[in-house]
Design an enzyme around this catalytic site. Structure first.
Site, PDB file in Angstrom:
ATOM      1  N   GLU A  93       3.179   3.656  -5.809  1.00  0.00           N
ATOM      2  CA  GLU A  93       2.256   4.358  -4.916  1.00  0.00           C
ATOM      3  C   GLU A  93       0.896   4.315  -5.581  1.00  0.00           C
ATOM      4  O   GLU A  93       0.781   4.510  -6.793  1.00  0.00           O
ATOM      5  CB  GLU A  93       2.697   5.805  -4.697  1.00  0.00           C
ATOM      6  N   TYR A 105      -2.799  -5.070  -7.819  1.00  0.00           N
ATOM      7  CA  TYR A 105      -1.462  -5.134  -7.231  1.00  0.00           C
ATOM      8  C   TYR A 105      -1.357  -6.258  -6.198  1.00  0.00           C
ATOM      9  O   TYR A 105      -0.365  -6.989  -6.175  1.00  0.00           O
ATOM     10  CB  TYR A 105      -1.079  -3.788  -6.612  1.00  0.00           C
TER      11      TYR A 105
END
Length: 141
Positions: A93, A105
């Site tokens: 998250e 990411y």
């Protein structure tokens, strides 16, 4: 690195964001059979592996050392260890307004799979969390 030093590094990394983790929390991570902590002098990461799923709990680079590829190197180490422990997917998250983390990411194969509205508290407001996942190929050997 001791739990005290890990907590101090985490506090430097997250001084303007979510609540930094305590010495007790890092001591629990270090003692856990499910969690692993990898670190360098100015980086740290914590991952939990349950069955074939890994969750990236935190990753950070000391603010004075950012921008030199240390975050990517730590993420690659964390992924490799998750694979070695049998994980076939890694979840995380990330705050929707954390552009640097989102770029890292995305560049390393994570894709958004969900959104948690108002998940992070920042100052007087709330920020959504993006849920991301990356498949981890099984390691040979």
């Amino acid at each position: 690195m001791t739990a005290q030093r890990l907590a101090a590094l985490h506090a430097r990394c997250f001084s303007d964001g979510p609540r930094p983790w305590s010495v007790t929390e890092f001591a629990d991570f270090l003692a856990s059979d499910l969690d692993y902590v990898l670190h360098g002098p100015d980086t740290l990461g914590v991952v939990r592996v349950v069955g074939d799923e890994a969750e990236l709990l935190t990753i950070c680079v000391d603010p004075g050392a950012q921008g030199a590829g240390r975050g990517r190197a730590m993420l690659n180490r964390l992924i490799a260890e998750a694979q070695a422990r049998g994980a076939t997917a890694m979840f995380l998250e990330v705050a929707a307004d954390n552009a640097a983390a989102l770029a890292l990411y995305s560049a390393t194969g994570f894709v958004q799979t969900g959104r948690r509205a108002g998940y992070y508290r920042r100052g007087g407001g709330m920020v959504d969390a993006l849920v991301m996942v990356r498949a981890l190929p099984l390691q040979q050997g």
